[in-house]
Scaffold this motif. Structure first.
Motif: not given
Length: 205
Positions: A167-178
């Motif tokens: 979940g942490a990796l997903f949030i980091l990836g989404f944050a980077g894209l956003f």
């Protein structure tokens, strides 16, 4: 080649480039009529469906350039023009071709917008030249980003605390894209004034 011949050659090249950039057309929607614009010696001629008009360059009161991506075209730019009577025109850098295709017209749009600025300058225009979004909209977007960032930081902290590394990796990836997409939009569209000789490059294709 003499200096005079070289200057004449450059002048001819500038006139040719201006002639090529003197017309532009696009479709703002799939079923709508094509919007056509032409830069003439008398001013900006526009045709939108059955309507048409002529704006002398000196009567154009405001030009606003902005970066306006949409889901089907991430590289989309817009010019909003207003004359002294309050009438408005909108020029987009993309055009609808099919139901699934919104095509960019980067070179044609950039050339037309630069030529419009050149002709307005030569006509002695005192138009207000604005880059980016209106300050209130830009500030609202910054506040929204701050709220999203705070929410994502809280979710990330919770994921780390509970050991949910996926979940942490997903949030980091989404944050980077956003951050990459929205950050570019905010940076390009920061409110500013510019001059005829310094048209913002980040608000042109």
């Amino acid at each position: 080649m003499t200096r005079e011949q070289g200057a004449a050659r450059v002048a001819r090249a500038d006139r040719n480039a201006g002639a090529e950039a003197g017309a532009y057309a696009f479709k703002a929607s799939l079923i709508g009529a094509a919007q056509q614009f032409e830069l003439t010696d008398d001013g900006l001629v526009w045709r939108i469906g059955p309507k048409s008009g002529l704006w002398p360059y000196a009567t154009i009161a405001k030009v606003r350039l902005s970066y306006r991506p949409v889901s089907m075209q991430s590289q989309r730019y817009r010019a909003d023009l207003e004359d002294v009577s309050g009438a408005r025109l909108r020029i987009l850098s993309t055009t609808w071709q099919t139901v699934a295709l919104m095509a960019p017209q980067n070179d044609a749009y950039r050339g037309f917008i630069l030529e419009l600025h050149r002709r307005m300058r030569d006509a002695g225009s005192h138009a207000e030249l604005i880059g980016g979004l209106r300050p209130g909209i830009h500030t609202g977007a910054l506040v929204l980003i701050a709220l999203v960032a705070a929410a994502m930081t809280g979710l990330l902290a919770r994921a780390v605390a509970t050991g949910s590394w996926a979940g942490a990796l997903f949030i980091l990836g989404f944050a980077g894209l956003f951050g990459w997409q929205i950050g570019g939009f905010i940076r390009r569209n920061r409110p500013r004034l510019y001059s005829f000789d310094d048209v913002p490059k980040d608000l042109l294709p």
